[in-house]
Design an enzyme around this catalytic site. Sequence first.
Site, PDB file in Angstrom:
ATOM      1  CB  SER A   1      46.255  79.164  67.106  1.00 29.56           C
ATOM      2  OG  SER A   1      44.861  79.081  66.848  1.00 29.56           O
TER       3      SER A   1
ATOM      4  CG  ASN B   1      37.662  70.915  71.886  1.00 26.24           C
ATOM      5  OD1 ASN B   1      38.197  72.009  71.742  1.00 26.24           O
ATOM      6  ND2 ASN B   1      37.245  70.475  73.073  1.00 26.24           N
TER       7      ASN B   1
ATOM      8  CB  THR C   1      82.109  46.702  56.543  1.00 29.63           C
ATOM      9  OG1 THR C   1      83.410  46.114  56.480  1.00 29.63           O
ATOM     10  CG2 THR C   1      81.155  45.921  55.651  1.00 29.63           C
ATOM     11  CG  HIS C   2      84.005  48.399  60.351  1.00 27.65           C
ATOM     12  ND1 HIS C   2      83.422  48.533  61.597  1.00 27.65           N
ATOM     13  CD2 HIS C   2      83.865  47.088  60.010  1.00 27.65           C
ATOM     14  CE1 HIS C   2      82.968  47.351  62.001  1.00 27.65           C
ATOM     15  NE2 HIS C   2      83.217  46.460  61.045  1.00 27.65           N
TER      16      HIS C   2
ATOM     17  CB  SER D   1      85.079  78.931  49.005  1.00 17.24           C
ATOM     18  OG  SER D   1      85.782  79.703  49.959  1.00 17.24           O
TER      19      SER D   1
ATOM     20  CG  ASN E   1      81.963  74.401  49.424  1.00 16.57           C
ATOM     21  OD1 ASN E   1      83.011  73.767  49.445  1.00 16.57           O
ATOM     22  ND2 ASN E   1      81.909  75.702  49.673  1.00 16.57           N
TER      23      ASN E   1
ATOM     24  CE1 TYR F   1      42.516  70.660  71.201  1.00 17.96           C
ATOM     25  CE2 TYR F   1      41.832  72.253  72.863  1.00 17.96           C
ATOM     26  CZ  TYR F   1      42.529  71.947  71.712  1.00 17.96           C
ATOM     27  OH  TYR F   1      43.260  72.920  71.079  1.00 17.96           O
TER      28      TYR F   1
END
Length: 469
Positions: free
Chosen positions: A32, A119, A164-165, A286, A294, A326
């Site tokens: 690791s 551990n 809303t919506h 672009s 963008n 562990y």
Amino acid sequence: MSPSPSNPGTNQSWGGRFSEPTDAFVERFTASVGFDQRLALHDIQGSVAHATMLARVGVLTDAERDAILQGLDEIRGEIERGEFEWSVALEDVHMNIEARLTDKIGITGKKLHTGRSRNDQVATDIRLFLRDEIDAVAAVLARLREGLITLADREADTIMPGFTHLQTAQPVTFGHHLLAWQEMLARDHERLLDCRKRVNVLPLGAAALAGTTYPIDRHVTAELLGFERPAENSLDAVSDRDFAIEFTAFASILLMHLSRMSEELVLWTSAQFDFIDLPDRFCTGSSIMPQKKNPDVPELVRGKTGRVYGHLMGLLTLMKSQPLAYNKDNQEDKEPLFDTLDTVKGCLRAFADMAPAIESKKPNMAEAARRGFSTATDLADYLVRKGVAFRDAHEIVGQSVAFGLEEGKDLSEMSLEELRQFSDTIEADVFEVLTLEGSVAARNHIGGTAPDQVRAAAQRARDALAGLA
């Protein structure tokens, strides 16, 4: 590979039990150090406290402690200067540092590991690391909140449609909308600080799983490292990763909020809405369409939300079937946690830099609010105040809107005669509630849209933020 005394081909930290060396692929597969070296300075911090405690209880002499602390300080310098040589053969950050310490000061370096295990050591390192990272995240989150509050104060009078919506509902102000974002982040901030309380518990001293027979003083270690208290149960201390899951859950909710904000920024910068402008430095063009600007920053934040959700699911799945205590599975906790932290800090910094620079296009926002019959509810409320039952008022306003659609007129553009054909209760004072300004000003209560209420809410938010410092 550094040999063990019993077998020259096995790892020095645990090779006594083994009769043959680890397969080269397995050595790489299980190592690791490629990612947990990120914990190096926190590993040294924990080791300094551990050695100091061991000397206090008489397990180490003062001379041994001083040699260890001097060696660790030199290793810290090597790491900070980029001179430290990491070895996959030594598996992880802990053994790399311990081996280097032994190279420097001899057999005394091997005494550092007395009364602890990798551990409880790694559990301590992660908590130390995450605690510092939480403080860094909290600082940039506070900066974003302050930027939104300042912008909201400035835009308290800027009228825009509320939705809303995604349909025009009622007029609000841009400042009021920005404070809704701030409320989301305020809850996130509270969640983060609450999470920190559960991170700030010391596992060190739990050893492999059952504690140690040495006369250690875990309260001393906790105090030296700034932990609130030692963990109560040794089995849980070494196997608990709830704190990492909880942070990633916080991060997922935070990114969900930033993604919602991003979606609105993307919509509002489009030609179809044209409500705001983002500075060029937060946008790109672009390669084929010269006119394009963008909103890449909010789009990317919106996209990065998914990877944080994925890390949360990954950590939950990692832990779901593990027996106490562990298990090697837990090595897989670090990379998703590290990436979550990096993603959160990057997204927050982008927003904290960008948000104060948002420029509203006030005429476009007001015109959009006018187009959608957004004061229809105000007309219904007006009729109710005149004694009309709400359901009847709702029907009258619905007929008025239908007429407006046929004639191409907003409610505020109709004459008194046109409005009275639907109810003779309507009088000349109706136009006071049909204007956008009158509509937002009428909601003059805490949490409402009136500009004075927005400014007061901004001040309360600023005070609350200052109280967290």
